[in-house]
Design a protein around this motif. Sequence first.
Motif, PDB file in Angstrom:
ATOM      1  N   ALA A 217     -11.904   0.645   0.278  1.00  0.00           N
ATOM      2  CA  ALA A 217     -12.806   1.914   0.669  1.00  0.00           C
ATOM      3  C   ALA A 217     -12.473   3.874   0.306  1.00  0.00           C
ATOM      4  N   LEU A 218     -11.888   3.433  -1.407  1.00  0.00           N
ATOM      5  CA  LEU A 218     -11.257   4.526  -1.914  1.00  0.00           C
ATOM      6  C   LEU A 218     -12.701   5.262  -2.896  1.00  0.00           C
ATOM      7  N   VAL A 219     -13.209   6.363  -1.682  1.00  0.00           N
ATOM      8  CA  VAL A 219     -14.278   6.872  -1.833  1.00  0.00           C
ATOM      9  C   VAL A 219     -13.885   8.560  -2.603  1.00  0.00           C
ATOM     10  N   VAL A 220     -13.264   8.178  -4.013  1.00  0.00           N
ATOM     11  CA  VAL A 220     -12.952   8.715  -4.884  1.00  0.00           C
ATOM     12  C   VAL A 220     -13.150   8.198  -5.995  1.00  0.00           C
ATOM     13  N   ARG A 221     -12.966  10.070  -7.033  1.00  0.00           N
ATOM     14  CA  ARG A 221     -13.350   9.628  -8.287  1.00  0.00           C
ATOM     15  C   ARG A 221     -12.043   9.245  -8.996  1.00  0.00           C
ATOM     16  N   ASP A 222     -11.146   9.180  -8.746  1.00  0.00           N
ATOM     17  CA  ASP A 222      -9.782   8.779  -9.313  1.00  0.00           C
ATOM     18  C   ASP A 222      -8.352   8.916  -8.633  1.00  0.00           C
ATOM     19  N   LEU A 223      -7.483   8.284  -8.999  1.00  0.00           N
ATOM     20  CA  LEU A 223      -6.308   8.217  -8.374  1.00  0.00           C
ATOM     21  C   LEU A 223      -5.014   8.401  -9.160  1.00  0.00           C
ATOM     22  N   SER A 224      -4.628   9.919  -8.399  1.00  0.00           N
ATOM     23  CA  SER A 224      -3.095  10.079  -9.624  1.00  0.00           C
ATOM     24  C   SER A 224      -2.187  10.128  -8.499  1.00  0.00           C
ATOM     25  N   SER A 225      -1.583   9.221  -7.471  1.00  0.00           N
ATOM     26  CA  SER A 225      -0.608   8.907  -6.508  1.00  0.00           C
ATOM     27  C   SER A 225      -1.158   8.589  -5.447  1.00  0.00           C
ATOM     28  N   LEU A 226       0.143   7.724  -5.110  1.00  0.00           N
ATOM     29  CA  LEU A 226       0.640   6.879  -3.829  1.00  0.00           C
ATOM     30  C   LEU A 226       1.471   6.941  -3.115  1.00  0.00           C
ATOM     31  N   HIS A 227       1.571   6.547  -1.751  1.00  0.00           N
ATOM     32  CA  HIS A 227       2.947   6.735  -1.476  1.00  0.00           C
ATOM     33  C   HIS A 227       2.521   5.605  -0.278  1.00  0.00           C
ATOM     34  N   PHE A 228       3.537   4.749   0.341  1.00  0.00           N
ATOM     35  CA  PHE A 228       3.710   3.741   1.695  1.00  0.00           C
ATOM     36  C   PHE A 228       4.322   4.150   2.568  1.00  0.00           C
ATOM     37  N   ASP A 229       3.312   4.431   4.264  1.00  0.00           N
ATOM     38  CA  ASP A 229       4.317   5.305   5.121  1.00  0.00           C
ATOM     39  C   ASP A 229       4.768   3.301   5.692  1.00  0.00           C
ATOM     40  N   SER A 230       6.421   3.990   5.734  1.00  0.00           N
ATOM     41  CA  SER A 230       6.619   2.265   6.336  1.00  0.00           C
ATOM     42  C   SER A 230       6.509   2.456   8.384  1.00  0.00           C
ATOM     43  N   ARG A 231       6.040   3.451   8.779  1.00  0.00           N
ATOM     44  CA  ARG A 231       5.869   3.777   9.723  1.00  0.00           C
ATOM     45  C   ARG A 231       4.659   2.797  10.166  1.00  0.00           C
TER      46      ARG A 231
END
Length: 304
Positions: A217-231
Motif C-alpha cells: 500500500a506504500l504508494v511513495v518513493r521512500d520512507l523517512s519516518s513512522l508513527h503508530f497510533d494506538s487509538r
Amino acid sequence: MRRLIKPTVYLLAATSVLVLLAAVWYFQLFTRLGLHWAAWQHAEARQQDSLWLPGYRVVQQARPIEGVADVSALTWDAERRILLAVTNKPAAVLELSRYGALLRQIPLTGISDPEAIEYLSPGRFIISDERSQTLVKVRIDASTQALDVRDAPRLALGIGLNGNKGFEGLAYDPARQKLFVAKERDPMRVYAVQGFPPPDSGVAQLSIREMTELNQALVVRDLSSLHFDSRTQHLLAVSDESRLVLEIDLDGTLLGSLSLLPGQHGLKRGVPQAEGMTMDEQGVLYLVSEPNLFYRFVPQGAED
C-alpha cells in the motif's frame, strides 16, 4: 519562412509534453489524484474510523530549531510531554517543546549514524543506527546528562545493507509490544519486530517479519519516518521524496493522506525534506524537516 515555423512549433509542443510528463512524474500527480478520489469517495466513513489526515491543517510551520542542524526523527514522550529527536552532526538526542523550542541537547556516543528514536515507556527508548541497521535500547530521563550506549542492549538486523538507505523510521505498538521498522528504500520496506527490546526480566522470543500487505500500500518513493497510533491501530508513514504522509491500517488499506506541497493544508511553502514525525494523545501531528525546521498540524475542528 513557413517551413521554419513548423519545426519550431513541433519542438515547442514536444518540449511542453516532456515538461508535463516530468511534472506528472515528479509530483506523482496520478497518485495524488487517486488519493483525493479515494478520500472523497469514502469521506463519511473514514472520518469516523480513521485519523482523517485530509482534515488536518498546519498551525505552526518552518520554525527553525535554533542551534542544531540535520535534525532527524521525532517521538513523543508521553510521560514528560516533550518531543525527542536525534542529530548526527554531532551525534546527540534533542529534547524539544511542543512548539519546537530546543530544551536541551544530550551528547550521544556509541552510535555512528543515529537516524531514528522511538518512545517505548517512561524512560525507555529505541535509537536506530542507520548504516549498520542496529537497534539500541537506551534510558533517557530528566537527569540524563550524556548517553554512552556502547554496552547497551542492541539488535543488529542487517537486512539488505546498502549504506545510507537503511532504517529511517521506528514506531511502537505498546499493547502488543511490537516495534515497526522502516527501511528507507532499495527496497522500501516496513518490518515488524517482536522480542526486542528484551524485557527487564525473563527472555522473549525474537520474531522479525515483513509487513507484506502494508508494504504493497506504500504508494511513495521512500520512507523517512513512522508513527503508530494506538487509538486507531493505524500506522502513519511519511515520505520525504513524495512529500506525503499516509495513514494505513495493518491489513494494507490506505485510509488517507496529508500533502506536504505548498498550498496544501495551509502550508505557505512545501516541506523541504521531512525526516521525522509523531503524534501526541490529542492527535496533534508534529513534523521536522532538514536542516532544522519544525511543523505542527492539528486535526479537523481542533483549536490551535
